[in-house]
Structure formats: C-alpha cells, structure tokens
Design an enzyme around this catalytic site. Structure first.
Site, PDB file in Angstrom:
ATOM      1  N   ALA A   8       0.825  -1.211   0.000  1.00  7.05           N
ATOM      2  CA  ALA A   8       0.000   0.000   0.000  1.00  7.05           C
ATOM      3  C   ALA A   8       0.858   1.259   0.000  1.00  7.05           C
ATOM      4  O   ALA A   8       0.535   2.240   0.670  1.00  7.05           O
ATOM      5  CB  ALA A   8      -0.949   0.003   1.189  1.00  7.05           C
ATOM      6  N   GLY A   9       1.951   1.216  -0.763  1.00  5.61           N
ATOM      7  CA  GLY A   9       2.727   2.422  -0.986  1.00  5.61           C
ATOM      8  C   GLY A   9       2.058   3.275  -2.055  1.00  5.61           C
ATOM      9  O   GLY A   9       0.873   3.113  -2.350  1.00  5.61           O
ATOM     10  N   GLY A  12       0.764   1.172  -5.135  1.00  5.74           N
ATOM     11  CA  GLY A  12      -0.347   0.320  -4.728  1.00  5.74           C
ATOM     12  C   GLY A  12      -1.619   1.119  -4.497  1.00  5.74           C
ATOM     13  O   GLY A  12      -2.703   0.723  -4.935  1.00  5.74           O
ATOM     14  N   ARG A  35      -1.457  -0.892  11.052  1.00  2.00           N
ATOM     15  CA  ARG A  35      -1.649  -0.287   9.730  1.00  2.00           C
ATOM     16  C   ARG A  35      -3.114  -0.439   9.298  1.00  2.00           C
ATOM     17  O   ARG A  35      -3.693   0.479   8.717  1.00  2.00           O
ATOM     18  CB  ARG A  35      -0.722  -0.988   8.736  1.00  2.00           C
ATOM     19  CG  ARG A  35      -0.750  -0.469   7.323  1.00  2.00           C
ATOM     20  CD  ARG A  35       0.164   0.684   7.147  1.00  2.00           C
ATOM     21  NE  ARG A  35       0.434   0.899   5.724  1.00  2.00           N
ATOM     22  CZ  ARG A  35       0.763   2.068   5.223  1.00  2.00           C
ATOM     23  NH1 ARG A  35       0.868   3.123   6.008  1.00  2.00           N
ATOM     24  NH2 ARG A  35       0.998   2.205   3.938  1.00  2.00           N
ATOM     25  N   ALA A 129       4.018   9.095  -8.599  1.00  2.00           N
ATOM     26  CA  ALA A 129       3.058   9.141  -7.490  1.00  2.00           C
ATOM     27  C   ALA A 129       3.816   9.194  -6.175  1.00  2.00           C
ATOM     28  O   ALA A 129       4.910   8.643  -6.054  1.00  2.00           O
ATOM     29  CB  ALA A 129       2.144   7.920  -7.526  1.00  2.00           C
ATOM     30  N   LYS A 182      14.548   0.694 -17.358  1.00  2.00           N
ATOM     31  CA  LYS A 182      14.230   1.344 -16.088  1.00  2.00           C
ATOM     32  C   LYS A 182      15.356   1.144 -15.083  1.00  2.00           C
ATOM     33  O   LYS A 182      15.706   2.058 -14.324  1.00  2.00           O
ATOM     34  CB  LYS A 182      12.909   0.809 -15.528  1.00  2.00           C
ATOM     35  CG  LYS A 182      12.485   1.538 -14.256  1.00  2.00           C
ATOM     36  CD  LYS A 182      11.077   1.215 -13.839  1.00  2.00           C
ATOM     37  CE  LYS A 182      10.672   2.078 -12.639  1.00  2.00           C
ATOM     38  NZ  LYS A 182       9.289   1.814 -12.197  1.00  2.00           N
ATOM     39  N   ASN A 186      17.411   3.980 -12.971  1.00  2.00           N
ATOM     40  CA  ASN A 186      17.482   3.894 -11.513  1.00  2.00           C
ATOM     41  C   ASN A 186      18.924   3.793 -11.021  1.00  2.00           C
ATOM     42  O   ASN A 186      19.287   4.406 -10.007  1.00  2.00           O
ATOM     43  CB  ASN A 186      16.684   2.691 -11.008  1.00  2.00           C
ATOM     44  CG  ASN A 186      15.189   2.928 -11.024  1.00  2.00           C
ATOM     45  OD1 ASN A 186      14.729   4.065 -11.079  1.00  2.00           O
ATOM     46  ND2 ASN A 186      14.416   1.858 -10.993  1.00  2.00           N
ATOM     47  N   ASN A 200      16.498  15.148  -7.956  1.00  2.26           N
ATOM     48  CA  ASN A 200      16.928  14.566  -9.231  1.00  2.26           C
ATOM     49  C   ASN A 200      17.577  15.597 -10.139  1.00  2.26           C
ATOM     50  O   ASN A 200      18.595  15.329 -10.788  1.00  2.26           O
ATOM     51  CB  ASN A 200      15.736  13.927  -9.945  1.00  2.26           C
ATOM     52  CG  ASN A 200      15.216  12.695  -9.231  1.00  2.26           C
ATOM     53  OD1 ASN A 200      15.766  12.271  -8.213  1.00  2.26           O
ATOM     54  ND2 ASN A 200      14.149  12.117  -9.748  1.00  2.26           N
ATOM     55  N   GLU A 265      16.255  -0.270  -1.764  1.00  2.00           N
ATOM     56  CA  GLU A 265      16.250  -1.342  -2.763  1.00  2.00           C
ATOM     57  C   GLU A 265      17.579  -1.387  -3.522  1.00  2.00           C
ATOM     58  O   GLU A 265      17.636  -1.829  -4.656  1.00  2.00           O
ATOM     59  CB  GLU A 265      15.085  -1.133  -3.731  1.00  2.00           C
ATOM     60  CG  GLU A 265      13.730  -1.289  -3.059  1.00  2.00           C
ATOM     61  CD  GLU A 265      12.560  -0.978  -3.979  1.00  2.00           C
ATOM     62  OE1 GLU A 265      11.669  -1.830  -4.111  1.00  2.00           O
ATOM     63  OE2 GLU A 265      12.535   0.132  -4.567  1.00  2.00           O
TER      64      GLU A 265
END
Length: 306
Positions: A8-9, A12, A35, A129, A182, A186, A200, A265
């Site tokens: 649910a980030g 999501g 949560r 988003a 992508k 990244n 950025n 990540e």
C-alpha cells in the site's frame, strides 16, 4: 472484477484508487494490525490529481484473511517479495494472474518461482506518485505502464483490467528490455541522489554529479551490451539526464528511504547490476563503489534508529 493489492505504498494506492473508480472490487493487504487500524479510520484511499481530490472506498485486510484471489498486484518493496507473497500462495486460484510492479530486477523471477511463471505478468511504470499521508496518494505525473508475460505466453489486457481503467497501459512483448531500461535510469539516478541528499534535477545541474552520472551510464552500457540488451536509440547518459531534468523537483525513492531510516532497494538495483557485471566479466568499479557506500549509509542510519 476483483483485485487484491499487496503493498500500500504510492503505486499500490494509485492502482487501488483507479481500479475502484473503474468499478472493480479492491482489497488491500496490509502488513500489520496497526496499519489496518489506520486504514479503517480513513475508510478508503484519497486520490489527488491536478488539484482535485476523490475518495475511493476500498476494502483492506491482513495476509491471514481467507478467500480466493484471482488477480493480485504485487507492489511491495522488491526485497519483501518472498515474505509478502508466500502467505497468499494458498489463496491463489489455478487461473490466478499475479502482476509484479516493483523496482529492480531479480525479484520478478523470484515471484515466478513461487507462483509459477505461467501466472506471472511483469509491469514497469513511468507514472509519478507519492503519498501525502497514509493512503493519500498524489498522482504527480501521468506516465505509462508496460505489461508483459515473463515466459512469452499470450495474454489480454482487456480481460485483466476493467473497462474505463484510468491509467495508461500498453502490452509489451519485450518486457525484459523495458525492465533493463528502467534499471539503467534507476542505477544512474537513485544512488547518487541518496548519497548527496539532492533532488533529481541537481544531477544535471551540478558538474561533479553529472560527471559521475556519465561514468555510471558508460559502465551500465557495457554490461547491457554483454548481455545482448539494446537500451535506447541514443546514449544512456542523454536519457538519464532527460529524466533527471523532467523530474527535477522529485526526491528519489532511495533518498526518501534513507531519510526515513528504511531499508533501500539498492540490492535489487545496483546490486543486481553488479551481480550481472561479474557474471559477464565486465568491470563496473563506480557502481560497486556506490553500492558499498549506500550499504554503509543504510546500515549507519538503521543502527542510529535502533
């Protein structure tokens, strides 16, 4: 049509809101009872776009819930793929489709190993988003989501998604190349912004940052060439600088994770590239340097949080 969303980030919540608006029944799978309590106080997702707001009532539950799952969107952090997906495996129907929409590479194959490659579709999105607050998502930049099968089997987007779904989609028969494109962006942008604590656009404006970005792009192109992957029509550095400029005010997800003392990540992004570089015998010293620096920075921030 029913969709279950795991993660649910920002992405999501974005998909949950647009699926609900298109008439689908949506259930979020949340990570813990606290949560879930936060969600229930709100009762749904608030979508913000072009200074307008919509309230989108969706359901939510925990991984321990029961009931069959026919369509699952996996958009957790890449390093959570197995731990998040495994509890839901008994609920997947024989004909279930799992759409993996995550950063990095390697986690898609991990998901396929758990649920079967024939049930997995891979997505790569350029939608922008961010979460203004829990379950309040701002659709900051309209992009496109490419979707393709991991094993080359035919699939139908109209059968997968409800009519009137408000996000831009396109079928992609070469999703691996799209994922590598992508990954290239990244690898060029995220670690640098995380280390320098900058937006950025600063990568294009600061000569020292820009020089490093150019080196990273050249190293990445050598690995892609050794893997037989053609990235962009022009040099990677041109594309990376264009993205940095077009998203100039954005804070990368890796920088946000560092600032909020969350795991990054980096292993699924730069770590994956370094693994592939070693496998094909290409030296990527600058990427390896950034990988180690982010690891140390992440460890220091997490330890200070403890």
């Amino acid at each position: 049509m029913e969709w279950t969303i795991l993660g649910a980030g920002a992405i999501g919540c974005l998909w949950a809101a647009y699926l609900q608006q298109a008439g689908a029944r949506v259930q979020l799978i949340l990570r813990d009872p606290s949560r879930l309590d936060t969600f229930r106080q709100q009762g749904g997702i608030r979508l913000v776009r072009d200074e307008k707001e919509w309230f989108c009532p969706v359901e939510a539950g925990l991984a321990t819930a029961t009931g069959p799952i026919e369509r699952l969107l996996l958009c957790t952090k890449a390093f959570d793929t197995e731990s998040a997906l495994r509890p839901l495996l008994p609920r997947l129907t024989a004909s279930a489709r799992v759409l993996v929409l995550q950063n990095g590479l390697g986690n898609q194959q991990q998901a396929a190993g758990l649920v079967g490659s024939g049930r997995v579709l891979i997505g790569s999105t350029t939608d922008g988003a961010w979460l203004r607050a829990p379950f309040e998502v701002v659709h900051a930049g309209v992009g496109e989501t490419a979707i393709g099968p991991l094993d080359g089997r035919p699939f139908s987007l109209p059968e997968l998604l409800p009519p009137g779904f408000g996000l831009r989609l396109r079928p992609d028969t070469d999703i691996e190349r799209t994922l590598w494109r992508k990954l290239a962006i990244n690898c060029a942008i995220n670690p640098l912004t995380a280390l320098h604590g900058c937006r950025n656009g600063d990568l294009a404006r600061n000569p020292a940052y820009r020089d490093t970005l150019e080196i990273l792009c050249r190293e990445f192109e050598q690995v892609a060439a050794a893997r037989g992957i053609r990235l962009f029509d022009g040099p990677l550095v041109q594309q990376a600088l264009r993205v940095a400029e077009n998203t100039g005010d954005n804070l990368s997800s890796m920088l946000q994770d560092i600032r909020h003392q969350r795991p990054t990540e980096i292993e699924q992004i730069t770590g994956y590239l370094c693994h592939e570089a070693k496998r094909v015998g290409v030296a990527v010293p600058r990427h390896r340097e950034l990988l180690e620096r982010i690891r140390r920075l992440e460890s220091a921030r997490m330890n200070s949080h403890d």
